[in-house]
Design an enzyme around this catalytic site. Structure first.
Site, PDB file in Angstrom:
ATOM      1  N   LEU A   1       0.853  -1.184   0.000  1.00 52.80           N
ATOM      2  CA  LEU A   1       0.000   0.000   0.000  1.00 52.80           C
ATOM      3  C   LEU A   1       0.884   1.227   0.000  1.00 52.80           C
ATOM      4  CD1 LEU A   1      -2.884   1.188   0.268  1.00 52.80           C
ATOM      5  CD2 LEU A   1      -2.591   1.071   2.751  1.00 52.80           C
TER       6      LEU A   1
ATOM      7  N   LYS B   1      -3.132  -2.896  -9.571  1.00 54.53           N
ATOM      8  CA  LYS B   1      -2.936  -1.669  -8.795  1.00 54.53           C
ATOM      9  C   LYS B   1      -4.198  -0.827  -8.833  1.00 54.53           C
ATOM     10  CE  LYS B   1      -0.180   2.606  -8.651  1.00 54.53           C
ATOM     11  NZ  LYS B   1       0.941   3.359  -9.281  1.00 54.53           N
TER      12      LYS B   1
ATOM     13  N   ASP C   1      12.481   9.368 -11.318  1.00 55.62           N
ATOM     14  CA  ASP C   1      12.404   8.783  -9.974  1.00 55.62           C
ATOM     15  C   ASP C   1      13.004   7.387  -9.969  1.00 55.62           C
ATOM     16  OD1 ASP C   1      11.826   8.819  -7.259  1.00 55.62           O
ATOM     17  OD2 ASP C   1       9.801   8.034  -7.520  1.00 55.62           O
TER      18      ASP C   1
END
EC number: 2.7.11.24
Length: 344
Positions: A27, A48, A140
């Site tokens: 989560l 997801k 990222d």
């Protein structure tokens, strides 16, 4: 389309009857991920749930961007989109390939043998070559965004922060340890070479078993970088767009660079050579993903005939649009309606 509803980790999770044995995996801020069994393809997949995808216009655009990127970017070293649907509660669910773990988890256990670091680095750069050729910057890249299976296949995931290369870009992106110095220094002007810096940090971490630049904040992060690379050269300082940042950098005590051989005395010459060409202050002097693939360190895997570039640039025309939530929702429905399960 029949949906099955369950409560998982305090969250309502709705999937079509196609997916069985739904089990929680993790989560995060932007979604709940579960594993499931696809009864049509007879494969295990990751499902997801994107949390509150239309909470505001900014989040709606982010959601749309991630879906578009997953649909268009198809490559063996990128996570593959298998299915996408909107549930009765108007949540968006992305179904992707399921890989057993991620590089971050592997590195928490121990450093990697050189042969594994070599193979993983090859796959990271192979994926980056494709992403960059599509006109996309990941922004990222970090070990937890590199998924790995039992065959040591590696796939880059999480394109939520990915962007087109623009003249002006926001400063706070990427997890700090892997953040390129030009993001900290210039805050606005940077390009695809931020991913190359991150890849260099990840390579060093794979072999050392711990982050190379574990900064407590962005100032400490920059200080740790200068301990290894020395002060940024004048041509880098000149590119700083913030007057305050430029004054701070110019006021730093003189720090001589340390030879990477002294920092990484246990590494072999080829990996030192590659790191020296990835971890450079000046992004214009770093190797591109394509040229890094040709480095001797990656010679056991390099195959120019099997390192594809994207066939077309990603369409970023929506990215500057300032649209209401309902319009993003309509665009999302159109995008989802045309989504197909395509092999990589």
């Amino acid at each position: 389309m029949e949906f099955i509803r369950a409560e998982i980790l305090g969250t309502t999770f709705e999937t079509t009857s196609r997916y069985a044995n739904v089990q929680p995996v993790g989560l995060g801020a932007f979604g709940l991920v579960c594993s499931a069994y696809d009864q049509i393809t007879q494969q295990h997949v990751a499902v997801k749930k994107m949390m509150n995808p239309f909470a505001n216009a900014s989040i709606a655009k982010r959601t749309y961007r991630e879906v578009k990127l997953l649909k268009q970017l198809r490559h063996e070293n990128l996570i593959g989109l298998c299915d996408i649907f909107i549930s009765p509660l108007e949540d968006i669910y992305l179904v992707t390939e399921l890989l057993g773990t991620d590089l971050g988890r592997l590195l928490r256990a121990r450093p990697l043998d050189n042969k594994f670091a070599q193979y993983f680095m090859y796959q990271i750069l192979r994926g980056l070559k494709y992403i960059h050729s599509a006109g996309v910057i990941h922004r990222d890249l970090k070990p937890s965004n590199l998924l790995v299976n039992e065959n040591c296949d590696l796939k880059i995931c999480d394109f939520g922060l990915a962007r087109v290369q623009e003249p002006q870009m926001t400063g706070y992106v990427s997890t700090r340890y892997y953040r390129a110095p030009e993001i900290m220094l210039t805050w606005q002007r940077y390009g695809k070479m931020v991913d190359i810096w991150s890849a260099g940090c990840i390579l060093a971490e794979m072999l050392r078993g711990k982050p190379l630049f574990p900064g407590k904040d962005h100032i400490h992060q920059f200080f740790l970088i200068t301990e290894v690379l020395g002060n940024p050269p004048p041509e880098v300082v000149q590119k700083i767009t913030s007057g305050n940042t430029q004054r701070v950098v110019n006021s730093l005590p003189n720090q001589e660079p340390r030879p990477l051989r002294a920092v990484f005395h246990e590494f072999d010459n080829d990996v030192i050579s590659l790191l020296e060409q990835l971890l450079l202050f000046d992004p214009d002097k770093r190797l591109t993903a394509e040229t890094a693939l040709q480095h001797p360190y990656l010679a056991p895997y390099h195959d120019p005939d099997d390192e594809p570039a994207a066939l077309e640039k990603f369409d970023w025309s929506f990215n500057d649009a300032d649209l209401p939530i309902d319009t993003w929702k309509l665009m999302m429905c159109v995008a989802i309606g045309s989504a197909k399960c395509a092999p990589n």
